[in-house]
Scaffold this active site. Structure first.
Site, mmCIF file in Angstrom:
data_model
loop_
_atom_site.group_PDB
_atom_site.id
_atom_site.type_symbol
_atom_site.label_atom_id
_atom_site.label_comp_id
_atom_site.label_asym_id
_atom_site.label_seq_id
_atom_site.Cartn_x
_atom_site.Cartn_y
_atom_site.Cartn_z
ATOM 1 N N CYS A 1 0.841 -1.193 0.000
ATOM 2 C CA CYS A 1 0.000 0.000 0.000
ATOM 3 C C CYS A 1 0.886 1.258 0.000
ATOM 4 O O CYS A 1 2.092 1.185 0.221
ATOM 5 C CB CYS A 1 -0.916 -0.001 1.214
ATOM 6 S SG CYS A 1 -0.027 0.207 2.762
ATOM 7 N N CYS B 1 3.101 1.594 2.972
ATOM 8 C CA CYS B 1 4.224 0.654 2.973
ATOM 9 C C CYS B 1 5.364 1.215 2.123
ATOM 10 O O CYS B 1 6.534 1.148 2.510
ATOM 11 C CB CYS B 1 3.797 -0.704 2.418
ATOM 12 S SG CYS B 1 2.405 -1.455 3.274
#
Lengths: 162, 77
Positions: free
Chosen positions: B11, B14
């Site tokens: 994501c 991340c």
């Protein structure tokens, strides 16, 4: 396949940790934690993991918006675990302080369970401000797959494509 | 060699954590290797409830948020 715009979400991860001890009051904490999880009010998490100093678990507890620790009795094993893990920012409830007498009897009184559940909900929904996180979590477990954002899931649908 | 692992499914947060971590490691001038762990089962072995998370030499230092570069420097150093 269109990628879903997400993972700026999951910003309200609340955890409940139960002592789950070997008595009626310990098991009441377990029942209450499960109920709060099923109802989507907090995610049940492993107190034993914090006690075992599992770094991922300690870090997750520290990163949660709100944490509720449930102890059954004044021995306060849950609180001790949190102390030893160096975590002091959490809500706390002791079952015996709500008038339930400790016994080695696992035939739980549903009235007791309901009462502790209500008190736990009040703790979770209290006025106390949540822990501040500049940027918060994306929970990746079943809540994602079921789209339960109120349980900390994100909108990826569990497909990890986000 | 410091092993830095970014736990997350890919994501935006991340990716941001990976960027900030690399920046912190570079500015410290340490020898490091960085690994992105995106497999859910592998992530779960770390016991984390939330992503993104950063593990330094196998120890999870933070989960569920993206710290500042300075904060990560302290975690790495």
């Amino acid at each position: 396949m269109e990628k879903k715009e997400c993972c700026g979400c999951g910003d309200d991860v609340r955890l409940v940790l139960a002592c789950s001890g070997g008595s009626n009051v310990g098991q009441i904490t377990n029942e209450v934690a499960k109920t709060l999880d099923v109802d989507g009010q907090a995610r049940m998490y492993c107190l034993a993991g914090a006690g075992g100093h599992i770094s991922g678990m300690v870090a997750s507890i520290q990163g949660a918006k709100k944490v509720l620790v449930l102890d059954g009795c004044p021995v306060q094993c849950g609180k001790m675990v949190m102390d030893q893990a160096g975590i002091d920012d959490y809500e706390y409830l002791v079952v015996t302080e709500l008038g339930v007498e400790k016994a080695h009897d696992f035939r739980l009184d549903t009235n007791d369970v309901d009462r502790v559940t209500a008190a736990s909900r009040a703790k979770l929904n209290g006025d106390r401000e949540d822990k501040s996180n500049e940027q918060t979590a994306n929970s990746y477990t079943s809540a994602c797959a079921s789209g339960e954002r109120d349980r900390g899931g994100c909108c990826c649908g569990g497909d990890q494509a986000c | 060699m410091t092993k830095l692992q970014i736990l997350g499914t890919g994501c935006p947060k991340c990716k941001k954590l990976a960027e900030v971590t690399e920046e912190a490691a570079r500015s410290l001038g340490i020898e490091y290797e960085i690994e992105k762990v995106s497999d859910i089962q592998e992530i779960m072995k770390f016991g984390v409830m939330m992503t993104p998370a950063l593990a330094v030499d196998g120890i999870v230092k933070v989960a569920g948020k993206v710290p500042s570069t300075d904060e990560i420097k302290k975690m790495i150093a």
